[in-house]
Scaffold this motif. Structure first.
Motif, PDB file in Angstrom:
ATOM      1  N   ARG A  65       0.798  -1.216   0.000  1.00  0.00           N
ATOM      2  CA  ARG A  65       0.000   0.000   0.000  1.00  0.00           C
ATOM      3  C   ARG A  65       0.835   1.272   0.000  1.00  0.00           C
ATOM      4  N   TRP A  66       2.156   1.190   0.145  1.00  0.00           N
ATOM      5  CA  TRP A  66       2.945   2.406   0.288  1.00  0.00           C
ATOM      6  C   TRP A  66       3.947   2.659  -0.830  1.00  0.00           C
ATOM      7  N   THR A  67       4.563   1.602  -1.327  1.00  0.00           N
ATOM      8  CA  THR A  67       5.693   1.776  -2.242  1.00  0.00           C
ATOM      9  C   THR A  67       5.351   2.647  -3.444  1.00  0.00           C
ATOM     10  N   LEU A  68       4.234   2.376  -4.084  1.00  0.00           N
ATOM     11  CA  LEU A  68       3.913   3.137  -5.299  1.00  0.00           C
ATOM     12  C   LEU A  68       3.526   4.582  -4.979  1.00  0.00           C
ATOM     13  N   LEU A  69       3.131   4.831  -3.729  1.00  0.00           N
ATOM     14  CA  LEU A  69       2.843   6.228  -3.372  1.00  0.00           C
ATOM     15  C   LEU A  69       4.134   7.034  -3.252  1.00  0.00           C
ATOM     16  N   GLY A 101       0.740  13.705   3.148  1.00  0.00           N
ATOM     17  CA  GLY A 101      -0.697  13.663   3.349  1.00  0.00           C
ATOM     18  C   GLY A 101      -1.292  12.277   3.464  1.00  0.00           C
ATOM     19  N   GLU A 102      -0.562  11.252   3.072  1.00  0.00           N
ATOM     20  CA  GLU A 102      -1.121   9.903   3.157  1.00  0.00           C
ATOM     21  C   GLU A 102      -0.944   9.310   4.547  1.00  0.00           C
ATOM     22  N   GLY A 103       0.016   9.845   5.300  1.00  0.00           N
ATOM     23  CA  GLY A 103       0.179   9.399   6.677  1.00  0.00           C
ATOM     24  C   GLY A 103       1.044   8.163   6.851  1.00  0.00           C
ATOM     25  N   ILE A 104       2.057   8.025   6.044  1.00  0.00           N
ATOM     26  CA  ILE A 104       2.981   6.905   6.233  1.00  0.00           C
ATOM     27  C   ILE A 104       3.776   7.141   7.511  1.00  0.00           C
ATOM     28  N   ALA A 146      -3.953   6.095  -4.276  1.00  0.00           N
ATOM     29  CA  ALA A 146      -4.012   5.551  -2.918  1.00  0.00           C
ATOM     30  C   ALA A 146      -5.220   4.644  -2.757  1.00  0.00           C
ATOM     31  N   ASN A 147      -6.347   5.054  -3.312  1.00  0.00           N
ATOM     32  CA  ASN A 147      -7.552   4.241  -3.225  1.00  0.00           C
ATOM     33  C   ASN A 147      -7.424   2.964  -4.044  1.00  0.00           C
ATOM     34  N   THR A 165       7.089   6.650  10.005  1.00  0.00           N
ATOM     35  CA  THR A 165       8.504   6.792   9.643  1.00  0.00           C
ATOM     36  C   THR A 165       9.225   5.459   9.559  1.00  0.00           C
ATOM     37  N   ASN A 166       8.823   4.515  10.387  1.00  0.00           N
ATOM     38  CA  ASN A 166       9.506   3.213  10.305  1.00  0.00           C
ATOM     39  C   ASN A 166       9.176   2.490   9.004  1.00  0.00           C
ATOM     40  N   ILE A 167       7.944   2.602   8.554  1.00  0.00           N
ATOM     41  CA  ILE A 167       7.565   1.989   7.275  1.00  0.00           C
ATOM     42  C   ILE A 167       8.298   2.703   6.136  1.00  0.00           C
ATOM     43  N   LEU A 168       8.350   4.015   6.208  1.00  0.00           N
ATOM     44  CA  LEU A 168       9.028   4.767   5.153  1.00  0.00           C
ATOM     45  C   LEU A 168      10.495   4.372   5.065  1.00  0.00           C
ATOM     46  N   THR A 169      11.155   4.301   6.205  1.00  0.00           N
ATOM     47  CA  THR A 169      12.558   3.877   6.222  1.00  0.00           C
ATOM     48  C   THR A 169      12.718   2.515   5.561  1.00  0.00           C
ATOM     49  N   ASP A 170      11.842   1.600   5.917  1.00  0.00           N
ATOM     50  CA  ASP A 170      11.890   0.254   5.353  1.00  0.00           C
ATOM     51  C   ASP A 170      11.695   0.264   3.845  1.00  0.00           C
ATOM     52  N   ARG A 171      10.700   0.995   3.352  1.00  0.00           N
ATOM     53  CA  ARG A 171      10.408   0.997   1.921  1.00  0.00           C
ATOM     54  C   ARG A 171      11.517   1.675   1.124  1.00  0.00           C
ATOM     55  N   LEU A 172      12.052   2.774   1.656  1.00  0.00           N
ATOM     56  CA  LEU A 172      13.151   3.436   0.958  1.00  0.00           C
ATOM     57  C   LEU A 172      14.348   2.493   0.871  1.00  0.00           C
TER      58      LEU A 172
END
Lengths: 152, 152
Positions: A34-38, A58-61, B25-26, A63-70
């Motif tokens: 749900r996050w990578t493509l955003l 604005g999507e509300g990711i 996102a949706n 920080t730990n998820i963001l770190t992981d995806r990056l």
DNA sequence: ATAGTTACTTGCAAAACACAAGTAACTATT
DNA sequence: AATAGTTACTTGTGTTTTGCAAGTAACTAT
């Protein structure tokens, strides 16, 4: 054999073990969440290119998820990370060629979502180009011109 | 306003609450996971259309996850479920028009994955059509002719 | 020198997932 | 008609992933 594209230039599947050799299954292991493509959307269409930009997009990711995806995207060479020219703590993230190649995937998924799901929106300027002049849009993106300059 | 497509014909976002109004996102809330698009791949490209077919399609989805995903896709009207003509316990799953409309998304993601990730494959017959005659491929799929008739 | 920013990390609860086993309804076999 | 097998699920349990809040070290601005 349909393996006509040189395997040398390709990335490894970035999972400890691929569940199958199906291209789609492997692709989904990389970008099927749900996050990578955003994150890639931000890098592709806007001038957001720092950790904090993604956090506040604005999507509300979190920080730990963001770190992981990056980290995953870096390992797979879909993005690169460069030190910020002036700010010593910041980094600049950018799409690689393989990341830019996700353009058609994003476009089609955006259009499908917009056409299918109620009350969803696409920025007008991007929408017009997706429909009327996708090639120009692609050229802009390939030359890394953000379509959407945000005040960050 | 870019909301040129009638909202009436669209589905609700199928999540209790959408995190944003961004189309992407949706869309990711619906199909952004590791299994959903694999089910749709089976429905779109092969003659797999029963619960058991998906279980044994080789990717190793577990039955509780499959039940959950089929239920979600039904609610969102991406697929339909019909009783099997002869076998009373079975059901036949089929893509709706909205499901069929995911064709370009799948094609682009398959091509990106195949071109980007090492040691991944696409069935030769499908690959040739994706590259050389996508329009014919789309017509076949819209008329619900499986490209790939498997002995199930 | 101090306060604020930035890019993370850590800890914990909740949710999702994977795996194995079970079950009710139906079908095929004898 | 009885039995065995199939099918589409459900249930239970442990593990992994996620979400949220708080913390921290390095850097920047005042």
């Amino acid at each position: 054999m349909n393996n006509t594209v040189a395997n040398k230039t390709k990335i490894k599947s970035c999972r400890d073990e691929a569940r199958s050799t199906c291209a789609l299954a492997n692709g989904l292991d990389l970008v099927g969440d749900r996050w990578t493509l955003l994150i890639i959307r931000d890098l592709m269409f806007t001038n957001r290119n720092e950790f904090g930009h993604f956090v506040h997009s604005g999507e509300g990711i979190s920080t730990n998820i963001l770190t992981d995806r990056l980290e995953r995207l870096l390992q797979c060479e879909i993005i690169t990370k460069l030190p910020h020219p002036t700010h010593g703590k910041k980094n600049i993230y950018q799409l690689t060629d393989q990341g830019l190649a996700l353009f058609p995937v994003l476009i089609e998924l955006i259009l499908w979502s917009y056409n299918t799901i109620k009350d969803t929106f696409v920025p007008e300027s991007v929408y017009q180009m997706m429909i009327n002049d996708r090639e120009t849009l692609y050229q802009k993106i390939k030359t890394r011109q953000p379509l959407f300059v945000l005040d960050l």
